[in-house]
Design an enzyme around this catalytic site. Structure first.
Site, PDB file in Angstrom:
ATOM      1  N   ASP A 128       0.881  -1.163   0.000  1.00 23.93           N
ATOM      2  CA  ASP A 128       0.000   0.000   0.000  1.00 23.93           C
ATOM      3  C   ASP A 128       0.918   1.212   0.000  1.00 23.93           C
ATOM      4  OD1 ASP A 128       0.914   0.249   2.603  1.00 23.93           O
ATOM      5  OD2 ASP A 128      -1.076   0.270   3.537  1.00 23.93           O
ATOM      6  N   THR A 179       2.380  -2.022   8.835  1.00 24.76           N
ATOM      7  CA  THR A 179       2.750  -3.024   9.836  1.00 24.76           C
ATOM      8  C   THR A 179       2.939  -4.412   9.236  1.00 24.76           C
ATOM      9  OG1 THR A 179       0.426  -3.510  10.205  1.00 24.76           O
ATOM     10  CG2 THR A 179       1.425  -1.845  11.649  1.00 24.76           C
ATOM     11  N   CYS A 219       2.979  -3.426   3.886  1.00 25.94           N
ATOM     12  CA  CYS A 219       2.147  -2.288   4.292  1.00 25.94           C
ATOM     13  C   CYS A 219       2.817  -1.683   5.521  1.00 25.94           C
ATOM     14  CB  CYS A 219       0.681  -2.677   4.517  1.00 25.94           C
ATOM     15  SG  CYS A 219       0.310  -3.680   5.965  1.00 25.94           S
ATOM     16  N   HIS A 258       5.803 -31.339   9.364  1.00 21.39           N
ATOM     17  CA  HIS A 258       5.286 -30.014   8.990  1.00 21.39           C
ATOM     18  C   HIS A 258       4.353 -30.108   7.786  1.00 21.39           C
ATOM     19  CE1 HIS A 258       7.985 -28.435  11.939  1.00 21.39           C
ATOM     20  NE2 HIS A 258       9.023 -28.982  11.318  1.00 21.39           N
ATOM     21  N   HIS A 285       8.923 -24.401   8.279  1.00 20.04           N
ATOM     22  CA  HIS A 285       7.845 -25.079   8.984  1.00 20.04           C
ATOM     23  C   HIS A 285       6.474 -24.844   8.359  1.00 20.04           C
ATOM     24  CE1 HIS A 285      10.073 -25.685  13.102  1.00 20.04           C
ATOM     25  NE2 HIS A 285      10.765 -26.106  12.055  1.00 20.04           N
TER      26      HIS A 285
END
Ligand code: RB5
Length: 153
Positions: A18, A77, A75, A143, A108
């Site tokens: 963004d 965060t 973005c 996994h 994983h």
């Protein structure tokens, strides 16, 4: 553990952000090109205000369709844009903040999208995360069973 590269040189990888992630997107795009990938830049084209779900959804659609092998999202965060991408069941977008989380996301979780927050992660750290993410194979084994369960919902 497979020796097959997660994404081979020449294969396509998408990147999107963004407005808050625009500057870091440009840097990470250059790093993906240096790694030899064909980079599909889904925007935005500048720092004008946009809505992160639009870009997260667009990238997730391309990853799910297989037109790109993996993706990178940025973005402020990394939270909003990774939530958006993870609405697509075939996408496993991992929000990373260190080389260790980038490595674990691949080893994983077999993450096919790396998300990072430009306002909370130093540029050098984000670049190191990207390098580690694309260099780390999926470990498989126990996994794989867990990742299969993610896709079963
Ligand atoms: C934009 O201001 C900001 O909310 C966005 O970049 C992101 O951090 C959302 O999760």
């Amino acid at each position: 553990m497979s020796d097959t590269p997660f994404v081979a040189a020449g294969e396509a990888v998408a990147i999107a952000s963004d407005h808050a992630g625009f500057a870091l997107k440009s840097v990470l795009k250059g790093d993906l090109e240096t790694l030899g990938y064909t980079v599909v830049d889904l925007g935005p084209a500048d720092e004008s205000s946009v809505d992160y779900p639009d870009f997260g959804h667009a990238l997730a659609k391309d990853v799910a369709a297989g037109s790109v092998k993996a993706g990178v999202l940025v973005c402020g965060t990394g939270i909003g844009i990774s939530i958006a991408a993870n609405r697509e069941p075939k996408v496993r977008a991992a929000l990373v903040h260190s080389e260790e989380t980038a490595a674990m996301a691949r080893a994983h979780n077999d993450a096919n999208v790396m998300a990072v927050g430009a306002r909370v992660t130093e540029e050098a750290t984000a670049r190191a995360c990207l390098k580690t993410f694309f260099a780390t194979p999926f470990e498989g084994g126990r996994h794989a069973r867990r990742v299969d369960k993610l896709g079963a919902v």
